[in-house]
Structure formats: C-alpha cells, structure tokens
Design a protein around this motif. Structure first.
Motif, PDB file in Angstrom:
ATOM      1  N   ALA A  75      24.405  -4.658  70.735  1.00 60.07           N
ATOM      2  CA  ALA A  75      25.046  -3.960  69.636  1.00 60.07           C
ATOM      3  C   ALA A  75      23.440  -3.718  68.468  1.00 60.07           C
ATOM      4  O   ALA A  75      22.784  -4.655  68.442  1.00 60.07           O
ATOM      5  CB  ALA A  75      25.541  -4.990  69.006  1.00 60.07           C
ATOM      6  N   LEU A  76      23.771  -2.778  67.877  1.00 64.91           N
ATOM      7  CA  LEU A  76      22.657  -2.363  66.718  1.00 64.91           C
ATOM      8  C   LEU A  76      23.563  -2.327  65.430  1.00 64.91           C
ATOM      9  O   LEU A  76      24.379  -1.428  65.289  1.00 64.91           O
ATOM     10  CB  LEU A  76      22.143  -1.168  67.097  1.00 64.91           C
ATOM     11  N   VAL A  77      23.068  -3.425  64.426  1.00 66.13           N
ATOM     12  CA  VAL A  77      23.712  -2.964  63.031  1.00 66.13           C
ATOM     13  C   VAL A  77      22.376  -2.599  62.194  1.00 66.13           C
ATOM     14  O   VAL A  77      21.553  -3.260  61.829  1.00 66.13           O
ATOM     15  CB  VAL A  77      24.240  -4.528  62.643  1.00 66.13           C
ATOM     16  N   HIS A  78      22.829  -1.357  61.476  1.00 64.58           N
ATOM     17  CA  HIS A  78      22.017  -0.627  60.467  1.00 64.58           C
ATOM     18  C   HIS A  78      22.393  -1.367  59.086  1.00 64.58           C
ATOM     19  O   HIS A  78      23.329  -0.947  58.629  1.00 64.58           O
ATOM     20  CB  HIS A  78      21.979   0.651  60.662  1.00 64.58           C
ATOM     21  N   SER A  79      21.600  -2.199  58.756  1.00 63.34           N
ATOM     22  CA  SER A  79      21.990  -2.901  57.455  1.00 63.34           C
ATOM     23  C   SER A  79      20.615  -2.436  56.199  1.00 63.34           C
ATOM     24  O   SER A  79      20.935  -2.766  55.089  1.00 63.34           O
ATOM     25  CB  SER A  79      21.967  -4.358  57.376  1.00 63.34           C
ATOM     26  N   ALA A  80      19.526  -2.123  56.694  1.00 61.13           N
ATOM     27  CA  ALA A  80      18.634  -1.879  55.745  1.00 61.13           C
ATOM     28  C   ALA A  80      18.892  -0.481  54.975  1.00 61.13           C
ATOM     29  O   ALA A  80      19.273   0.547  55.449  1.00 61.13           O
ATOM     30  CB  ALA A  80      17.172  -1.454  56.568  1.00 61.13           C
ATOM     31  N   ALA A 207      31.712  -8.634  62.137  1.00 57.92           N
ATOM     32  CA  ALA A 207      32.131  -9.463  63.333  1.00 57.92           C
ATOM     33  C   ALA A 207      33.511  -8.919  63.702  1.00 57.92           C
ATOM     34  O   ALA A 207      33.756  -9.047  65.210  1.00 57.92           O
ATOM     35  CB  ALA A 207      32.293 -10.924  62.860  1.00 57.92           C
ATOM     36  N   LEU A 208      34.405  -8.375  62.897  1.00 54.65           N
ATOM     37  CA  LEU A 208      35.625  -7.969  63.313  1.00 54.65           C
ATOM     38  C   LEU A 208      35.312  -6.770  64.573  1.00 54.65           C
ATOM     39  O   LEU A 208      36.053  -6.822  65.373  1.00 54.65           O
ATOM     40  CB  LEU A 208      36.359  -7.607  62.303  1.00 54.65           C
ATOM     41  N   ALA A 209      34.594  -5.804  63.904  1.00 57.91           N
ATOM     42  CA  ALA A 209      34.230  -4.547  64.718  1.00 57.91           C
ATOM     43  C   ALA A 209      33.648  -4.797  66.101  1.00 57.91           C
ATOM     44  O   ALA A 209      34.103  -4.374  66.917  1.00 57.91           O
ATOM     45  CB  ALA A 209      33.261  -3.628  63.938  1.00 57.91           C
ATOM     46  N   LEU A 210      32.977  -6.162  66.117  1.00 59.79           N
ATOM     47  CA  LEU A 210      32.299  -6.460  67.488  1.00 59.79           C
ATOM     48  C   LEU A 210      33.055  -7.326  68.306  1.00 59.79           C
ATOM     49  O   LEU A 210      32.578  -7.326  69.305  1.00 59.79           O
ATOM     50  CB  LEU A 210      31.021  -7.168  66.948  1.00 59.79           C
ATOM     51  N   SER A 211      34.107  -7.507  67.758  1.00 60.86           N
ATOM     52  CA  SER A 211      35.175  -8.541  68.603  1.00 60.86           C
ATOM     53  C   SER A 211      36.105  -7.669  69.172  1.00 60.86           C
ATOM     54  O   SER A 211      37.024  -8.216  69.807  1.00 60.86           O
ATOM     55  CB  SER A 211      35.770  -9.522  67.692  1.00 60.86           C
ATOM     56  N   MET A 212      36.285  -6.415  68.815  1.00 66.00           N
ATOM     57  CA  MET A 212      37.391  -5.490  69.431  1.00 66.00           C
ATOM     58  C   MET A 212      37.154  -5.492  71.043  1.00 66.00           C
ATOM     59  O   MET A 212      36.121  -5.197  71.423  1.00 66.00           O
ATOM     60  CB  MET A 212      37.358  -4.149  68.769  1.00 66.00           C
TER      61      MET A 212
END
Length: 227
Positions: A75-80, A207-212
């Motif tokens: 997974a890649l989470v863009h938060s910057a 976390a919800l999105a990644l738990s699907m």
C-alpha cells in the motif's frame, strides 16, 4: 504469525501522516516517509516494525533513488502536502508551482515509480485529499485547484488499474494539525481545536480502506468534523 504487509506513508513524521503510521503500526510494516532523516528516524524508532524512506519528493533524482530501494509494497498512502493561502490577485507563479509540484506532480511520479510493486501485491493507493478537493473557496484557490487536480489523478488511476490496484481518495474536513494552526493564525482566527477533526479520525478512515476485502473498494470517502 501472519507476515506484516508493507505500507509507505509520505509525510509520516507529523500530523495526519504520523497518525496514520501509528494507527497501522500494530499490524503493518511502515515505511516512514519524510524529508529530514532525523525526524524520520525518530518515528521509525517508536514503531514496532518500520524503516525509513527519506526523500525530497519534489526532487526527481531523490525520489527515484528512494523508490528504487523498495522491495515489497502492499500500500502507498500519500499524506505529504502543503497549502499557500492567498487571493488569486496576490498569488505568484511560484506559489502555484509549489503547491502543484508537491500536491499533484510528486504524487503522480511516486505512484508511477511504485506501480510495478503495487501490481505484484494487488495493492492499494490512498490519497489524503481535502474537503477543498470537493469544493473551492475564496482565498484558497490555488490549494483547492491542486486538490481538484488530485481528484482527477485518483479517478483516472482507479479506472486504469481496476482489477490490479485499488485506489481511494479520502477527503477530510479541517484537522487539528500544525498546518491548521498556521492557517488559522494567518487568517487571524482564534484557534479552537475542538472544532476540528483529530488526526486519528483520518487515520482510522485509512485503516478502514485498507481493511476492505479484495472484492471491495472505498472509492471516495469524506470525513467531516461533527461540529
């Protein structure tokens, strides 16, 4: 023991990005993204399973070098991201470029570089967008424009990678972070933290999105303050 999945979180040394790292830490191996080695290492040291990802994301060579060192990625989470307030009549070319370079171009480039790894894992890309990506407002036009562009990016990527990589766009309302404190100070407003989301509220949405389960995807999620 189940092997930890690997997630890269940009902007993970503070604010929303750090909250995401802490929320996922019990079950994920975290690649802690940031510009400053010292700040990144401090976060890495506090997590049970983590490693540094140090790069200036607006620098092509630095981004390529850091991305080439990644093996597994689920997974890649863009938060910057950055924001520069100002009316259209006041904003300079450099103001526009700075926001688009980090908020859009850097996101697209890092995603491009890491897509092979994400495809191998049938992974996920999550962008931390903003309520400003759904509507615009006076005095914030360039930031809103960059976040609208980020919507266009995620919408296109979602369809291009459908069946291989899942893509989610998360749109928080105002969040109690250092950035929000600076924004309200610039606007001359008294800061009332209870009016804003806690960073962990956004992290839980990630976390919800990644738990699907693999057969489902949260395409677009808006999370707003209750007040």
């Amino acid at each position: 023991m189940t092997e930890r999945r690997h997630v890269l979180i940009t902007g993970a040394t503070r604010g929303i990005g750090r909250a995401i790292a802490e929320e996922l830490a019990p079950h994920w191996h975290i690649l802690v993204g940031g510009r400053r080695r010292e700040a990144v290492d401090q976060v890495v040291a506090q997590l049970p399973s983590a490693e540094p990802f140090v790069a200036e994301l607006t620098d092509d060579d630095a981004t390529l070098s850091a991305a080439s060192g990644i093996g597994r990625l689920d997974a890649l989470v863009h938060s910057a991201g950055i924001t520069v307030l100002g009316n259209i009549a006041e904003l300079t070319r450099s103001d526009w470029r700075a926001q688009f370079e980090l908020n859009v171009v850097a996101v697209a480039e890092l995603t491009r570089l890491l897509l092979p790894r994400l495809r191998e894992a049938n992974g996920q890309v999550i962008t931390i967008n903003s309520g400003s990506g759904l509507r615009s407002a006076p005095g914030n036009g360039s930031y809103c424009a960059s976040k609208h562009a980020l919507v266009a990016f995620t919408d296109a990527l979602r369809e291009e990678e459908r069946g291989r990589v899942r893509v989610t766009s998360i749109h928080p309302g105002r969040v109690d972070t250092d950035m929000q404190i600076a924004i309200q100070a610039q606007l001359g407003h008294e800061y009332e933290p209870e009016r804003y989301l806690a960073p962990r509220d956004v992290a839980r949405t990630v976390a919800l999105a990644l738990s699907m389960d693999p057969g489902a995807n949260l395409d677009v999620v808006s999370v707003r303050p209750a007040r």
